[in-house]
Design an enzyme around this catalytic site. Structure first.
Site, PDB file in Angstrom:
ATOM      1  N   HIS A 175      78.833 132.784 102.418  1.00 39.91           N
ATOM      2  CA  HIS A 175      79.869 132.690 101.384  1.00 39.91           C
ATOM      3  C   HIS A 175      81.020 131.817 101.871  1.00 39.91           C
ATOM      4  O   HIS A 175      81.837 132.242 102.683  1.00 39.91           O
ATOM      5  CB  HIS A 175      80.357 134.100 101.039  1.00 39.91           C
ATOM      6  CG  HIS A 175      81.376 134.139  99.947  1.00 39.91           C
ATOM      7  ND1 HIS A 175      81.864 135.322  99.430  1.00 39.91           N
ATOM      8  CD2 HIS A 175      82.014 133.152  99.256  1.00 39.91           C
ATOM      9  CE1 HIS A 175      82.756 135.059  98.489  1.00 39.91           C
ATOM     10  NE2 HIS A 175      82.865 133.750  98.369  1.00 39.91           N
ATOM     11  N   LYS A 206      86.183 129.922  98.058  1.00 36.51           N
ATOM     12  CA  LYS A 206      86.530 129.184  96.841  1.00 36.51           C
ATOM     13  C   LYS A 206      85.405 128.286  96.326  1.00 36.51           C
ATOM     14  O   LYS A 206      85.634 127.180  95.846  1.00 36.51           O
ATOM     15  CB  LYS A 206      87.802 128.364  97.041  1.00 36.51           C
ATOM     16  CG  LYS A 206      88.951 129.115  97.713  1.00 36.51           C
ATOM     17  CD  LYS A 206      89.198 130.505  97.148  1.00 36.51           C
ATOM     18  CE  LYS A 206      89.650 130.489  95.706  1.00 36.51           C
ATOM     19  NZ  LYS A 206      89.833 131.882  95.172  1.00 36.51           N
ATOM     20  N   THR A 238      82.144 134.762  95.046  1.00 37.29           N
ATOM     21  CA  THR A 238      82.380 136.141  94.621  1.00 37.29           C
ATOM     22  C   THR A 238      81.591 136.458  93.358  1.00 37.29           C
ATOM     23  O   THR A 238      80.930 137.497  93.261  1.00 37.29           O
ATOM     24  CB  THR A 238      83.880 136.383  94.379  1.00 37.29           C
ATOM     25  OG1 THR A 238      84.593 136.170  95.603  1.00 37.29           O
ATOM     26  CG2 THR A 238      84.136 137.805  93.894  1.00 37.29           C
ATOM     27  N   HIS A 284      84.034 135.960 105.973  1.00 35.95           N
ATOM     28  CA  HIS A 284      83.523 134.623 105.638  1.00 35.95           C
ATOM     29  C   HIS A 284      82.874 133.958 106.861  1.00 35.95           C
ATOM     30  O   HIS A 284      83.227 132.831 107.245  1.00 35.95           O
ATOM     31  CB  HIS A 284      84.639 133.737 105.085  1.00 35.95           C
ATOM     32  CG  HIS A 284      85.042 134.066 103.690  1.00 35.95           C
ATOM     33  ND1 HIS A 284      84.262 133.754 102.599  1.00 35.95           N
ATOM     34  CD2 HIS A 284      86.142 134.704 103.207  1.00 35.95           C
ATOM     35  CE1 HIS A 284      84.869 134.175 101.496  1.00 35.95           C
ATOM     36  NE2 HIS A 284      86.003 134.762 101.840  1.00 35.95           N
ATOM     37  N   MET A 302      77.255 131.991  83.327  1.00 43.52           N
ATOM     38  CA  MET A 302      78.211 131.323  82.443  1.00 43.52           C
ATOM     39  C   MET A 302      78.960 130.251  83.219  1.00 43.52           C
ATOM     40  O   MET A 302      79.290 130.435  84.392  1.00 43.52           O
ATOM     41  CB  MET A 302      79.204 132.330  81.858  1.00 43.52           C
ATOM     42  CG  MET A 302      78.552 133.458  81.063  1.00 43.52           C
ATOM     43  SD  MET A 302      77.586 132.858  79.656  1.00 43.52           S
ATOM     44  CE  MET A 302      78.902 132.220  78.622  1.00 43.52           C
ATOM     45  N   ARG A 339      91.713 128.198  88.459  1.00 39.23           N
ATOM     46  CA  ARG A 339      93.086 127.986  88.928  1.00 39.23           C
ATOM     47  C   ARG A 339      93.275 126.550  89.401  1.00 39.23           C
ATOM     48  O   ARG A 339      94.322 125.952  89.209  1.00 39.23           O
ATOM     49  CB  ARG A 339      93.408 128.973  90.044  1.00 39.23           C
ATOM     50  CG  ARG A 339      93.412 130.427  89.599  1.00 39.23           C
ATOM     51  CD  ARG A 339      93.855 131.336  90.734  1.00 39.23           C
ATOM     52  NE  ARG A 339      93.712 132.729  90.363  1.00 39.23           N
ATOM     53  CZ  ARG A 339      94.628 133.436  89.716  1.00 39.23           C
ATOM     54  NH1 ARG A 339      95.755 132.852  89.347  1.00 39.23           N
ATOM     55  NH2 ARG A 339      94.435 134.704  89.425  1.00 39.23           N
TER      56      ARG A 339
END
Length: 411
Positions: free
Chosen positions: A93, A96, A100, A150, A317, A323
């Site tokens: 992972h 950003k 998640t 991470h 989706m 952001r």
């Protein structure tokens, strides 16, 4: 009187035979439907397939121009993932990149024989194999940050086997097979998203950055800020820190850092270090069982499903309003971010081409198989129509009459 009774019995017997024949015919037609038309849906109007079978994935671009050459073995990603055996999916992972959301898909949205047990209020789900209490998934939402917050490729490949051996001691009798997966994202968007996250107070300071058996010294990895966090930092301040791990994060987290002396920047010259990191990241990315791209959610879903032969319950989706998308930056700032992430820019260009080629290859292969199946079905149908009817020379026989009633009638 006897003739009337005999005639009455004959009528009753004939009526009973007729009822038996009709009932038998109905049963026969129902059985025939089960075998001959399993793909049809009684609830779907016009004989259409149910929504789960509709093609939800985008059509490959026929005009796509390949940038890199990849042999077929790099495009074929159809694995025999054995969930009941000793196979484990390991999710790397990167911050950003949409990890998640994808991580939640893995524990909540995969159609499994034994679904992951996700309980309200708990950060981790229990993802056991169908046949025993062992995990088949190593990720944030299943095993937690067991190798550090991470953890990167260097950390995971050296840590995961030992962690699972301690968790599932009964599995020591057979070696596991690890399938590494990850997500990548457009470097500029990812960098801006990380800046906004840090600006809100995120630090990831509990990350270990373990390499060659040790963590980096403060001299090897100096902090970019003083105090508990870097909240409120401007984008300019974020870009000005030369030790910022956001720079080329995707390459660093996918490369084998042991090749360049880990975080010791004096181990080899800067230019050679950068080239080794990039080539190592490309190699490890190619060697992964699967990787997806944040900008292509449906294609990512498609490739994951075809790679592991697992199906998601709900389609992915595509959310383009993030952001990072709300940050207004000028062209000079974008160029500066691209310079700071030059290795990530090269890796993403490479990964995007490999991703698109894999998608096109899989789709073309699937369409070819569908055409072959349709052709075989048409040939089989024509062959059945060409066969002579065996009962054509028996006039007077009711088409729906079964074999036993025909014999009884002859008696």
């Amino acid at each position: 009187m006897r003739r009337r009774r005999a005639g009455g019995r004959t009528m009753v017997e004939r009526a009973s035979k007729f009822v038996l024949v009709v009932a038998g015919s109905v049963c026969f037609m129902l059985i025939l439907y089960q075998y001959a038309g399993p793909g049809l849906s009684l609830g779907a109007p016009g004989g259409r397939a149910p929504p789960d079978d509709l093609d939800l994935f985008p059509t490959p671009d026929p005009h796509y121009e390949k940038k890199y050459y990849f042999p077929v073995r790099e495009l074929e990603r159809s694995l025999r993932f054995d969930m009941k055996g000793d196979d484990v999916i390991v999710f790397l992972h990167i911050q950003k990149t949409g990890g998640t959301t994808f991580g939640r898909h893995l524990v909540q949205n995969v159609r499994l024989e034994v679904p992951c047990d996700c309980r309200p209020g708990q950060k981790k789900c229990t993802c056991y194999r169908p046949n025993r209490r062992e995990t088949w998934l190593f990720s944030r939402f299943s095993t937690g940050w067991s190798c550090g917050l991470h953890a990167d490729w260097t950390e995971l490949t050296n840590c995961v086997p030992g962690v699972l051996d301690r968790r599932d001691s009964a599995a020591l009798r057979t070696p596991r097979k690890f399938y590494y997966i990850t997500l990548l994202r457009d470097p500029v968007s990812r960098y801006l998203s990380e800046w906004r996250h840090v600006q809100r107070g995120a630090t990831w300071k509990t990350s270990l950055h373990m390499c060659d058996g040790r963590t980096p010294t403060p001299e090897e990895l100096p902090p970019c800020y003083e105090g508990t966090d870097w909240s409120g930092c401007t984008l300019q301040e974020f870009m000005d820190c030369p030790y910022n791990l956001a720079n080329n994060r995707q390459v660093r987290m996918l490369a084998d850092l042991s090749l360049v002396g880990c975080y010791n920047l004096s181990f080899i010259p800067e230019g050679k270090r950068a080239q080794l990191l990039l080539e190592s990241a490309k190699k490890n990315l190619r060697g992964m069982a699967f990787f997806g791209l944040t900008e292509f959610q449906r294609k990512t879903q498609y490739l994951f499903e075809r790679t592991f032969n697992l199906k998601f319950i709900r389609p992915f989706m595509q959310y383009n309003s993030t952001r990072a998308g709300g940050v207004e930056v000028d062209e000079d700032t974008i160029r500066r971010i691209e310079e700071l992430n030059d290795l990530d820019m090269q890796l993403y260009d490479y990964a995007k081409d490999l991703f698109q080629q894999r998608y096109q290859y899989k789709r073309q292969l699937e369409r070819r198989e569908q055409r072959l199946r349709s052709r075989e079905e048409r040939l089989l149908h024509r062959a059945k129509e060409a066969l002579p009817r065996e009962d054509a020379d028996e006039p007077g026989r009711v088409p729906t009459e079964d074999y036993m009633s025909h014999i009884i009638e002859k008696w």
